[in-house]
Every structure is written in structure tokens, then in C-alpha cells.
Design a protein around this motif. Structure first.
Motif, PDB file in Angstrom:
ATOM      1  N   GLU A 388       0.817  -1.219   0.000  1.00 58.48           N
ATOM      2  CA  GLU A 388       0.000   0.000   0.000  1.00 58.48           C
ATOM      3  C   GLU A 388       0.847   1.264   0.000  1.00 58.48           C
ATOM      4  OE1 GLU A 388      -2.340  -0.671   3.475  1.00 58.48           O
ATOM      5  OE2 GLU A 388      -3.487  -2.302   2.524  1.00 58.48           O
ATOM      6  N   GLY A 389       2.160   1.073  -0.014  1.00 58.70           N
ATOM      7  CA  GLY A 389       3.046   2.229  -0.118  1.00 58.70           C
ATOM      8  C   GLY A 389       3.262   2.967   1.198  1.00 58.70           C
ATOM      9  N   LYS A 390       2.878   2.352   2.323  1.00 56.36           N
ATOM     10  CA  LYS A 390       3.084   3.040   3.611  1.00 56.36           C
ATOM     11  C   LYS A 390       4.558   3.069   3.994  1.00 56.36           C
ATOM     12  CE  LYS A 390      -1.384   2.065   5.684  1.00 56.36           C
ATOM     13  NZ  LYS A 390      -2.059   0.970   6.385  1.00 56.36           N
ATOM     14  N   ILE A 391       5.266   1.987   3.691  1.00 62.53           N
ATOM     15  CA  ILE A 391       6.717   1.945   3.957  1.00 62.53           C
ATOM     16  C   ILE A 391       7.402   1.339   2.743  1.00 62.53           C
ATOM     17  CG2 ILE A 391       6.748   1.825   6.480  1.00 62.53           C
ATOM     18  CD1 ILE A 391       6.831  -1.263   6.171  1.00 62.53           C
ATOM     19  N   THR A 392       8.708   1.571   2.644  1.00 64.75           N
ATOM     20  CA  THR A 392       9.455   0.945   1.548  1.00 64.75           C
ATOM     21  C   THR A 392       9.938  -0.426   2.025  1.00 64.75           C
ATOM     22  OG1 THR A 392      11.563   1.828   2.295  1.00 64.75           O
ATOM     23  CG2 THR A 392      10.295   3.187   0.766  1.00 64.75           C
ATOM     24  N   GLY A 393      10.260  -1.302   1.060  1.00 65.16           N
ATOM     25  CA  GLY A 393      10.776  -2.628   1.398  1.00 65.16           C
ATOM     26  C   GLY A 393      12.042  -2.525   2.223  1.00 65.16           C
ATOM     27  N   ARG A 420       6.577   5.931   4.349  1.00 61.96           N
ATOM     28  CA  ARG A 420       7.113   6.259   3.035  1.00 61.96           C
ATOM     29  C   ARG A 420       6.676   7.671   2.633  1.00 61.96           C
ATOM     30  NH1 ARG A 420       7.050   3.234  -2.518  1.00 61.96           N
ATOM     31  NH2 ARG A 420       6.997   1.348  -1.286  1.00 61.96           N
ATOM     32  N   ILE A 421       7.616   8.436   2.074  1.00 63.47           N
ATOM     33  CA  ILE A 421       7.257   9.776   1.610  1.00 63.47           C
ATOM     34  C   ILE A 421       6.840   9.674   0.149  1.00 63.47           C
ATOM     35  CG2 ILE A 421       8.076  12.144   1.265  1.00 63.47           C
ATOM     36  CD1 ILE A 421      10.215  11.519   3.410  1.00 63.47           C
ATOM     37  N   SER A 422       5.553   9.934  -0.096  1.00 57.32           N
ATOM     38  CA  SER A 422       5.099   9.881  -1.482  1.00 57.32           C
ATOM     39  C   SER A 422       4.455  11.207  -1.896  1.00 57.32           C
ATOM     40  CB  SER A 422       4.147   8.698  -1.683  1.00 57.32           C
ATOM     41  OG  SER A 422       3.155   8.734  -0.682  1.00 57.32           O
ATOM     42  N   LEU A 427       8.817  15.888  -2.179  1.00 59.66           N
ATOM     43  CA  LEU A 427       9.940  15.232  -2.855  1.00 59.66           C
ATOM     44  C   LEU A 427      10.567  16.163  -3.904  1.00 59.66           C
ATOM     45  CD1 LEU A 427       8.672  11.541  -3.264  1.00 59.66           C
ATOM     46  CD2 LEU A 427      10.467  12.389  -1.740  1.00 59.66           C
ATOM     47  N   GLU A 428       9.719  16.956  -4.544  1.00 55.37           N
ATOM     48  CA  GLU A 428      10.262  17.869  -5.567  1.00 55.37           C
ATOM     49  C   GLU A 428      11.181  18.898  -4.915  1.00 55.37           C
ATOM     50  OE1 GLU A 428       7.453  19.183  -8.535  1.00 55.37           O
ATOM     51  OE2 GLU A 428       8.682  20.958  -8.941  1.00 55.37           O
ATOM     52  N   GLY A 465      15.979   6.846   3.140  1.00 57.23           N
ATOM     53  CA  GLY A 465      15.356   5.682   2.490  1.00 57.23           C
ATOM     54  C   GLY A 465      13.845   5.707   2.477  1.00 57.23           C
ATOM     55  N   GLN A 466      13.237   6.817   2.978  1.00 57.97           N
ATOM     56  CA  GLN A 466      11.773   6.833   3.068  1.00 57.97           C
ATOM     57  C   GLN A 466      11.089   7.312   1.793  1.00 57.97           C
ATOM     58  OE1 GLN A 466      12.482   8.496   7.220  1.00 57.97           O
ATOM     59  NE2 GLN A 466      10.260   8.499   7.049  1.00 57.97           N
ATOM     60  N   ALA A 467      11.849   7.965   0.904  1.00 58.16           N
ATOM     61  CA  ALA A 467      11.234   8.473  -0.328  1.00 58.16           C
ATOM     62  C   ALA A 467      10.754   7.311  -1.182  1.00 58.16           C
ATOM     63  CB  ALA A 467      12.262   9.290  -1.102  1.00 58.16           C
ATOM     64  N   ASP A 468       9.600   7.473  -1.788  1.00 65.30           N
ATOM     65  CA  ASP A 468       9.097   6.459  -2.712  1.00 65.30           C
ATOM     66  C   ASP A 468      10.034   6.455  -3.925  1.00 65.30           C
ATOM     67  OD1 ASP A 468       6.017   5.281  -3.721  1.00 65.30           O
ATOM     68  OD2 ASP A 468       7.673   5.519  -5.124  1.00 65.30           O
ATOM     69  N   PRO A 469      10.700   5.316  -4.186  1.00 61.33           N
ATOM     70  CA  PRO A 469      11.725   5.330  -5.238  1.00 61.33           C
ATOM     71  C   PRO A 469      11.164   5.672  -6.623  1.00 61.33           C
ATOM     72  CG  PRO A 469      11.673   3.203  -4.074  1.00 61.33           C
ATOM     73  CD  PRO A 469      10.554   4.027  -3.537  1.00 61.33           C
ATOM     74  N   GLU A 470       9.954   5.198  -6.928  1.00 59.61           N
ATOM     75  CA  GLU A 470       9.416   5.452  -8.270  1.00 59.61           C
ATOM     76  C   GLU A 470       9.050   6.913  -8.480  1.00 59.61           C
ATOM     77  OE1 GLU A 470       6.344   2.663  -9.566  1.00 59.61           O
ATOM     78  OE2 GLU A 470       7.649   1.088  -8.754  1.00 59.61           O
TER      79      GLU A 470
END
Ligand SMILES: [Zn+2]
Length: 486
Positions: A388-393, A420-422, A427-428, A465-470
Motif C-alpha cells: 500500500e506504499g506506507k513503507i518501503t521494502g 514512506r514519503i510519497s 519530494l520535488e 530511504g523513506q522516499a518512494d523510489p518510483e
């Protein structure tokens, strides 16, 4: 096979305690000897007092039948017990009641096969036989057997049911022996006759020789994990002696955890003066009994692996590893069956988490999964939080220690502040800062596109490491495009 071992011959005799039996093999004493103070679970039979008469435990016969069927052995339908005579403080009668496949006697069952897989190659290892016998008492040494000033004896273990599995001398390397024991342990666990993880429930005598030379027998290796090390050590000992022109002798040796030590030489089968145990009636096993045990035989690891490949679309490699420890495989099924929203991708993910991070933690902490607070539902929650994108792997991996100790996943996420930061705006802003602070890397990007990864990496590092990589990647590429970098 490495050439290092090409002339090595290994045969294993594995003694497994039937730890799930309630009583001992020939008396009604409590068989849970680990739970009691020394010498509390004894009676005239297991103390070997004169005039006492043994009676065979019927469930032990059923358990032996189960294992024989699971290993594809041929069960002998008519047999009797023998006395194996020797003098030792752990054996008050002066003999051990066992089975013998010579002098008119028969083992419980003959033959059988254990299939191992080594470097992706399958190999069938032949068994010679399996037979029942009683465990001797337990000798307790202060420190090591070689230096202890005294020996204590605990007769609680005297008369515990052992099943001995004797392989043909067909293993050609310590690695093959390790894989053989791994599969045997798994099969035993699935039959339900023993908990092979209990300390001292599996003991191994290993016969080792170099082709053309006498063999040595390394006695009583107390855990499966030790066998590979003991074999490697003993093989190099024998090879070194041969290289220096010494003659090897047939002898019995003891593994002390570091080296093997000579215990006695010239011990032959005839020294045991086997003869039939007249105090026990012969055992007759009819086909009806065998058929019933076969019908009730639980699912075995190889069947379970095939089913896991069919039902959960796991690869053969994943399924084989997952089913090896029944407790882990049970945990897996309980977990994925409890979550109706899970599909094939999640089945694979759940398996990966169990086999990598969770098993790694269990190894590091020397624990079985049953001994932890981890619940199948926690792993479900963890995977859902990632999905669900709450945390990264990556962040999820840092939670393993906490979930193993039973903390709920939602609580760990909240306390860690590592959601996770989405948020694209946030992020920008970070991405713009990274571009401003790293003109040299931005310049590199004009020459080689791979330099963009360094900028994306800096955003990840900036957010721990919290930023959503995609999303991060998408934003970084967009900003660079604005600077004319494709
Ligand atoms: Zn007893």
C-alpha cells in the motif's frame, strides 16, 4: 564433486529419539526425561534390575512403521529383539536391547531411499536398514569427556525409544552427508514421531574411510550441524597420515567439537555377542496394520513441495526450501490462507520474507520459529504496508527484529516515523535542493546518463530511504529535463 573427496566413503548411522512417545520403549516410565531432575523417571525395568521384565511399547512399533513407510523401506513382518552386550556405566544391565539383522534376526525394515539435491542435481542415497533400540542412560561430564575429573549418570534417558537409520556407505563428501541429514530430519519431523530440534534427539555415528584403507567410526556427534565439520576434520586427519606413509587402524573416535580423539581400537561386531532377547515375545506385523498406518501417514515434504508449486505457483527451489522445516511451512500456509486479498505475487513475497529475513534472524538468534512471538498475521500486515506504499521494502527490513518480538506492524511504523514519503511536492523540493548542491554531478549527467542514479540516490539518502523510489525517479527525470538533460 570436488576431486578433494573423490576417494572418500562415508556411511551414517543416525539415532533418533521418538520424543513424541509418552512412555519408554519397554516400561511405562515417563519419556519426557528432559523435564525432570536426574534419575526421577526410572523403574526396575529401565534400571535393569534382576528379575524385571520388559514389555514392548505398541506405539513405538506404529511410529517405526510410519518412518519405514515414509523412507520407502521394506518392513519385516516377523522379528524379535536381541541383546547387544557391552559393559559401560550408561548401561546398567550390561546389554542394550536392540535389533540385529544377522544370526537369524531381522532389522525392523530393510532398504529405503533418501533423495538429496546438491548443486541442482538429484541423487538417491540408499539406506541399509532401520531398527528399534533403547537409549542408554546419559553420562554427564564436567567440561570435556577427556578432562572431566568425574562422570555422573542420569538414568532418566535409559530405555527411551531410539530408531536407528543406517545408510549404505555411499556418501562421497561431507556436503552430501549434510544434505542427507537435512532431508532425513525433515522427513522425521513430518512423520510426527520426533521433534528433531530438541537438543540431543538426533545423534550420529559416522563411518569414514579413504578407499583401500581401514575405516574409523566417529561416535556420538550430538547435532546434525556438527557432522559436516567432524567429517571434514576426520578426512583430513586420515589423508595426512596416508600422505606421510602411516598405516591407518580401524578405531572408534570421539568428536569433541574441534577434533576427533581415539577412544578404542579393534572393536568388532563379534565383541557384542548378540543373542536373542528371551524376555520379549517376537513381534508380528500384519498387512492390515501396515495399510492402516500408510493411510494415516501425514503429507510428506516432497508431496508438500509439489502441492506448493501447484497451489501457490512457487518455483521448485522456493517450495523445496520452504517445506524443509515443517513449522516454517505450516506458518506459511496459515499466513497466506488467512488473507483472501493475497494473490500469486504476494505468495512469492511471503515466501521470500520467510526464507530470507525471518530465517536469517532465526539463524542469527539460534531460535525456532515457534520460540518467537512472530504471528503469521504480522507478516501479512508488513507485506500489505509495503504494497500500500506506507513503507518501503528497505525500511521494512529494519523492522524484522521488532516484529520477531511481537510488536504490531502498525505500531512499529508509527513509532519509527518512517512512513514512506510519497508527497510529490515535498519530494520535488528535496530534489531541487539536491540539484542545486551538486552542480558537478548535474554536469556529468550531460555526458553519461547513468550519473542520474547518483542524484536519485542522494534524494533517497536525504530522506533516510523513506522516499518512494518510483516517484523520486519520475520527479528527478522531470527536473533534469527542464535543464535540458534527457
Ligand atoms: Zn522405567
Amino acid at each position: 564433486m570436488s576431486s578433494k573427496y573423490e576417494d572418500v566413503i562415508i556411511g551414517l548411522e543416525v539415532h533418533i529419539q521418538m520424543t513424541t512417545l509418552k512412555t519408554k520403549l519397554f516400561c511405562s516410565c515417563n519419556a519426557d526425561y528432559r523435564s525432570a531432575g536426574a534419575n526421577l523417571f526410572t523403574c526396575p525395568i529401565c534400571l535393569g534390575l534382576p528379575g524385571s521384565l520388559p514389555v514392548v511399547n505398541k506405539t513405538a512399533i506404529e511410529f517405526a512403521t510410519r518412518l519405514a513407510l515414509a523412507l520407502n523401506c521394506k518392513i519385516n513382518k516377523s522379528m524379535y529383539f536381541f541383546r547387544k552386550n557391552y559393559f559401560y556405566p550408561d548401561l546398567p544391565k550390561g546389554f542394550q536391547i536392540s535389533q540385529y539383522n544377522k544370526a537369524g534376526g531381522k532389522a525392523f525394515a530393510d532398504g529405503g531411499i533418501i533423495t538429496i539435491k546438491l548443486k541442482d542435481k538429484k541423487k538417491d542415497l540408499q539406506l541399509n536398514r532401520i531398527h528399534l533400540e533403547e537409549d542408554p542412560a546419559r553420562l554427564v561430564h564436567k567440561g570435556s569427556i577427556a578432562t572431566s575429573p568425574y562422570t555422573l549418570v542420569d538414568y532418566n534417558r535409559s530405555g527411551i525409544t531410539l530408531i536407528e537409520i543406517v545408510s549404505e556407505p555411499i556418501m562421497r563428501s561431507p556436503e552430501e552427508a549434510r544434505e542427507y541429514l537435512k532431508q532425513l530430519k525433515s522427513i522425521v519431523q513430518y512423520t510426527g514421531i520426533s521433534d528433531p530440534n530438541l537438543e540431543g534427539s538426533c545423534r550420529v555415528d559416522a563411518n569414514i574411510s579413504i578407499k583401500g584403507h581401514p575405516r574409523s567410526e566417529v561416535k556420538n556427534i550430538n547435532s546434525f550441524k556438527e557432522v559436516e565439520r567432524a567429517l571434514k576434520w576426520e578426512i583430513s586427519r586420515q589423508k595426512n597420515l596416508i600422505k606421510r606413509g602411516h598405516e591407518l587402524i580401524q578405531e572408534t573416535r570421539h568428536w569433541d567439537g574441534r577434533v576427533t580423539i581415539s577412544l578404542r581400537t579393534k572393536e568388532f561386531e563379534k565383541d557384542y555377542r548378540y543373542f536373542p532377547e528371551q524376555d520379549l515375545v517376537p513381534i508380528e506385523i500384519d498387512q492390515e496394520f501396515i495399510d492402516k498406518v500408510r493411510k494415516d501417514l501425514p503429507e510428506m515434504p516432497n508431496e508438500r513441495s509439489t502441492r506448493f508449486q501447484d497451489e501457490y505457483q512457487l518455483s521448485e527451489f522456493d517450495a523445496d526450501n520452504l517445506v524443509l522445516d515443517k513449522n516454517i511451512a505450516d506458518f506459511y500456509e496459515e499466513g497466506i490462507k488467512s488473507e483472501p486479498s493475497f494473490g500469486i505475487d504476494d505468495y512469492k513475497l511471503y515466501c521470500n520474507w520467510l526464507m530470507n529475513d525471518i530465517s536469517g534472524w532465526l539463524n542469527d538468534n539460534n531460535k525456532e520459529i515457534k520460540e518467537t512471538f512472530l504471528k503469521p498475521s504480522q507478516l501479512i500486515d508488513l507485506i500489505k504496508a509495503i504494497n500500500e506504499g506506507k513503507i518501503t521494502g528497505k525500511i521494512a527490513k529494519t523492522f524484522v527484529d521488532k516484529i520477531m518480538k511481537g510488536a504490531p506492524v502498525s505500531e512499529i511504523i508509527k513509532k519509527s516515523g518512517k512512513e514512506r514519503i510519497s508527497d510529490e511536492k515535498a519530494l520535488e523540493n528535496i530534489a531541487r535542493e539536491v540539484i542545486e548542491e551538486n552542480p558537478k554531478i548535474v554536469d556529468d549527467c550531460r555526458k553519461k546518463p547513468s550519473a542520474k542514479e547518483a542524484l536519485i540516490g542522494k534524494v533517497m539518502a536525504e530522506t533516510k530511504g523513506q522516499a518512494d523510489p518510483e516517484i523520486t525517479r519520475k520527479i528527478m527525470l522531470k527536473l533534469l529535463q527542464e535543464l535540458g538533460i534527457e
